[in-house]
Design a protein around this motif. Sequence first.
Motif, PDB file in Angstrom:
ATOM      1  N   ALA A 170     -17.000  87.455 130.962  1.00  0.00           N
ATOM      2  CA  ALA A 170     -16.868  86.733 132.230  1.00  0.00           C
ATOM      3  C   ALA A 170     -15.515  86.020 132.307  1.00  0.00           C
ATOM      4  CB  ALA A 170     -18.007  85.732 132.384  1.00  0.00           C
ATOM      5  N   PHE A 171     -15.130  85.342 131.235  1.00  0.00           N
ATOM      6  CA  PHE A 171     -13.849  84.627 131.230  1.00  0.00           C
ATOM      7  C   PHE A 171     -12.690  85.599 131.408  1.00  0.00           C
ATOM      8  CE2 PHE A 171     -10.133  82.946 129.014  1.00  0.00           C
ATOM      9  CZ  PHE A 171      -9.998  81.686 129.601  1.00  0.00           C
TER      10      PHE A 171
ATOM     11  N   VAL B 246     -18.112  91.548 137.343  1.00  0.00           N
ATOM     12  CA  VAL B 246     -17.757  91.810 135.943  1.00  0.00           C
ATOM     13  C   VAL B 246     -18.171  93.239 135.583  1.00  0.00           C
ATOM     14  CG1 VAL B 246     -18.231  91.183 133.547  1.00  0.00           C
ATOM     15  CG2 VAL B 246     -17.922  89.387 135.272  1.00  0.00           C
ATOM     16  N   ASP B 247     -17.269  93.971 134.977  1.00  0.00           N
ATOM     17  CA  ASP B 247     -17.523  95.355 134.612  1.00  0.00           C
ATOM     18  C   ASP B 247     -18.644  95.413 133.560  1.00  0.00           C
ATOM     19  OD1 ASP B 247     -17.505  97.994 133.811  1.00  0.00           O
ATOM     20  OD2 ASP B 247     -15.362  98.056 133.312  1.00  0.00           O
TER      21      ASP B 247
ATOM     22  N   LEU C 248     -24.118  92.090 136.582  1.00  0.00           N
ATOM     23  CA  LEU C 248     -24.340  90.905 135.758  1.00  0.00           C
ATOM     24  C   LEU C 248     -24.892  89.787 136.629  1.00  0.00           C
ATOM     25  CD1 LEU C 248     -24.055  89.208 133.166  1.00  0.00           C
ATOM     26  CD2 LEU C 248     -21.692  88.706 133.873  1.00  0.00           C
ATOM     27  N   VAL C 249     -26.059  89.297 136.288  1.00  0.00           N
ATOM     28  CA  VAL C 249     -26.692  88.167 136.959  1.00  0.00           C
ATOM     29  C   VAL C 249     -26.664  86.985 135.994  1.00  0.00           C
ATOM     30  CG1 VAL C 249     -28.839  87.287 137.968  1.00  0.00           C
ATOM     31  CG2 VAL C 249     -28.171  89.676 138.331  1.00  0.00           C
TER      32      VAL C 249
ATOM     33  N   LEU D 263     -29.003  92.031 133.678  1.00  0.00           N
ATOM     34  CA  LEU D 263     -28.577  92.944 134.724  1.00  0.00           C
ATOM     35  C   LEU D 263     -29.659  92.989 135.798  1.00  0.00           C
ATOM     36  CD1 LEU D 263     -27.218  95.929 132.586  1.00  0.00           C
ATOM     37  CD2 LEU D 263     -25.921  94.027 133.566  1.00  0.00           C
ATOM     38  N   GLY D 264     -29.217  93.006 137.059  1.00  0.00           N
ATOM     39  CA  GLY D 264     -30.210  93.034 138.122  1.00  0.00           C
ATOM     40  C   GLY D 264     -29.594  92.899 139.498  1.00  0.00           C
ATOM     41  N   ASP D 265     -30.357  92.299 140.392  1.00  0.00           N
ATOM     42  CA  ASP D 265     -29.991  92.138 141.795  1.00  0.00           C
ATOM     43  C   ASP D 265     -29.084  90.911 141.945  1.00  0.00           C
ATOM     44  OD1 ASP D 265     -29.902  91.640 144.560  1.00  0.00           O
ATOM     45  OD2 ASP D 265     -31.968  92.292 144.864  1.00  0.00           O
TER      46      ASP D 265
END
Length: 350
Positions: free
Chosen positions: A99-100, A164-165, A218-219, A246-248
């Motif tokens: 994330a960073f 984020v990949d 990424l959630v 991982l999700g909505d």
Amino acid sequence: MREGLCHSPLNAPVDSMSEEIAAALANACSRHFGGPATIRNLHRESGGASRQTWSFDTRVGDASHELILRRDPPTTSGSEKASATSLDRATEFGVLRAAFQAGVRAPEVLFELVPQDGLGEAFVMRRIGGIAIARKLLRDPPYAHARTKIATQLGEIAARIHAVDPATLPPLARREAVDQIASLRATLDRLDQPQPVFELALSWLDRRKPAPSARPVLVHGDYRTGNYLADESGVTAILDWEGAHLGDPIEDLGWLCVKSWRFGAIDQPAGGFGSRDQLWQAYTRTGGAVVDPARAHWWEVFGTVRWGTICLTQAWRHLSGTVKSMELATIGRRAVETEVDLLQLMKNGG
């Protein structure tokens, strides 16, 4: 730094534990920074029911560093038991690093501790300025300008989190709407007490659940006021990534708008700082998908059931004698607030 109570481990005085942690951190920082390190100003931050957060300064040669230690508690029983869906420290470290590096306002993680350090699963990250205390951010004069910006910033940051990949992330569980409903239903079943409002809400959710995400992202998993730092300029860092999955992506936006996370500013759904439209427009401008209001409403209802279920679970822990805690009992009493919120949300949502 964090709103809440500081919980000391049940099996060690804070002073002796501080000495042990300081010695381990001196070794770990010396190893990472390449020279003898001294540790100063070590103290445990308040909050963190399932993870410990320690603030400290280290000096190596002429360089000083302001740092944070994130670690599992010495025991996973009692008041510091982690959720079954919480990430381990190594996975949380990997999520934060990704994330960073993707430009999210997240703390910069520096290094993980090793077994020889004797502190269990833990990592060190840079300390960032700001506070997470909602009542101060919402009411104190120094944050008046920040209050005009936070809702927009939260929309922008959410879009960057969801961008984020996935290839840069460690392995994460995928949790879609159907999985989330099943998890809450199982939790209520374990409590073995009639909960008609929550059961009604779960049926409402089940009948209207959105289709799985075409591209799970990424959630964050706990994206709300109280879990980020802010100063006079607005949000400085998103904290508490242990629920990442991982999700909505709309899950994060719905959770942020749950009434309990407005801390009294109920006319400002976006975490107490702005409107839903303000949040959604900032999200879309920054690259997030156009938000479907019906899908966002579904996740807000889900988030309200989720928080109510957490309140009930905390109450059960106290009432069953597993953990005698007035804090848990107080949290448990808030379940009735979410019942009222759910009846209003379901009426307004059809």
